[in-house]
Design a protein around this motif. Sequence first.
Motif, PDB file in Angstrom:
ATOM      1  N   GLU A 127     -11.316 -66.113  18.388  1.00 37.46           N
ATOM      2  CA  GLU A 127     -11.540 -67.874  18.486  1.00 37.46           C
ATOM      3  C   GLU A 127     -10.845 -68.342  17.338  1.00 37.46           C
ATOM      4  O   GLU A 127     -10.778 -69.209  17.020  1.00 37.46           O
ATOM      5  N   THR A 131     -17.435 -70.680  17.350  1.00 40.77           N
ATOM      6  CA  THR A 131     -16.957 -71.730  18.742  1.00 40.77           C
ATOM      7  C   THR A 131     -17.666 -73.065  18.527  1.00 40.77           C
ATOM      8  O   THR A 131     -18.407 -73.337  18.061  1.00 40.77           O
ATOM      9  N   GLN A 140     -11.432 -71.388  23.644  1.00 49.28           N
ATOM     10  CA  GLN A 140      -9.946 -71.165  23.609  1.00 49.28           C
ATOM     11  C   GLN A 140      -9.687 -70.376  22.439  1.00 49.28           C
ATOM     12  O   GLN A 140      -9.886 -70.634  21.380  1.00 49.28           O
ATOM     13  N   ARG A 142      -7.140 -67.977  20.017  1.00 49.36           N
ATOM     14  CA  ARG A 142      -5.803 -67.507  19.352  1.00 49.36           C
ATOM     15  C   ARG A 142      -5.280 -66.195  19.960  1.00 49.36           C
ATOM     16  O   ARG A 142      -5.885 -65.373  20.413  1.00 49.36           O
ATOM     17  N   ARG A 212      -0.638 -65.000  25.955  1.00 48.97           N
ATOM     18  CA  ARG A 212      -1.763 -65.684  26.527  1.00 48.97           C
ATOM     19  C   ARG A 212      -2.316 -64.946  27.392  1.00 48.97           C
ATOM     20  O   ARG A 212      -3.556 -64.859  27.615  1.00 48.97           O
ATOM     21  N   THR A 215      -4.651 -62.269  25.860  1.00 51.14           N
ATOM     22  CA  THR A 215      -5.576 -62.999  25.367  1.00 51.14           C
ATOM     23  C   THR A 215      -6.587 -63.358  26.215  1.00 51.14           C
ATOM     24  O   THR A 215      -8.019 -63.112  26.248  1.00 51.14           O
ATOM     25  N   GLU A 216      -6.303 -63.772  27.522  1.00 45.68           N
ATOM     26  CA  GLU A 216      -7.314 -64.258  28.455  1.00 45.68           C
ATOM     27  C   GLU A 216      -7.757 -63.076  28.953  1.00 45.68           C
ATOM     28  O   GLU A 216      -9.163 -63.251  29.445  1.00 45.68           O
ATOM     29  N   VAL A 238     -13.344 -73.696  29.791  1.00 46.04           N
ATOM     30  CA  VAL A 238     -13.249 -73.177  28.615  1.00 46.04           C
ATOM     31  C   VAL A 238     -13.023 -74.347  27.510  1.00 46.04           C
ATOM     32  O   VAL A 238     -12.371 -75.189  27.685  1.00 46.04           O
ATOM     33  N   PRO A 240     -11.667 -76.481  24.208  1.00 48.27           N
ATOM     34  CA  PRO A 240     -10.658 -76.435  23.627  1.00 48.27           C
ATOM     35  C   PRO A 240     -10.825 -75.716  22.346  1.00 48.27           C
ATOM     36  O   PRO A 240     -11.997 -76.248  21.617  1.00 48.27           O
TER      37      PRO A 240
END
Length: 255
Positions: A127, A131, A140, A142, A212, A215-216, A238, A240
């Motif tokens: 992150e 958060t 979300q 990085r 991405r 990461t997800e 999620v 931002p």
Amino acid sequence: MSRSKWRSRGPIPFALWLCIVVVHPVASLLFRLRYRGAERIPPTGPVLLVANHVSVLDPLACARLVFDAGRMPHFLAKEAVFRGPAGTILRAAGQIPVARYSTAARGALAAAEADLRAGNLVVVYPEGSVTRDPGWWPMQARTGAAHLALTTDALVLPVAQWGPQRVHDYHAKKFHPRFRTPADYLVGEPIDLSALRAEVRAGRTIDAELLRETTELMMYRVRHQLAELRGEPAPAAVHPAPRRERRGDLTGTAA
């Protein structure tokens, strides 16, 4: 502490001993640490540990988790932490500064990649900062952790943590000095990235889409482990990520 765990840590530099002398007792006073799945951290070999970020105190508790599992943690942290004498000690202890929002962040990724190739354990908070989700769910993330996961053969372990935010509430900017606050950690099964790594070796470009996707995948695991720790379902949406970190937000990871 078993002798085998001491041996698995290998030689400990003087600077790292200084960090241990500070972190170990402070973490013991602040937190009553409870681990699940800590045995999944292997005694040797490269490990990329990816965790959610709920407090500026996370590194203290997470360092204890890794140390108690028989390893020495190397953190990616914001460059602001590495100022003055403390910064000199942290660098000598193998910690990695990240110059966020600049091209120098790539140097931190290269240093972390070299660290993993040397067989070390690197802790990353994908992150990038604590958060901003009001319910403390992962926001979300990085893509720096995904880059490290795809360019090395490190074992990727998802870790969910819950509890350090009760001692330092980042959202309210309040410190609640309590002794032995419960802090729970769940180390999940390794994330299987063999297919994606094979695609990269076969020539697939590590582009924004692949980063991405990776990461997800990692954050999906962390998010659902956190739901298990909390005993409640994770929300579908999620939160931002912020464009810039707040003043005093010291911990973090590669952008």
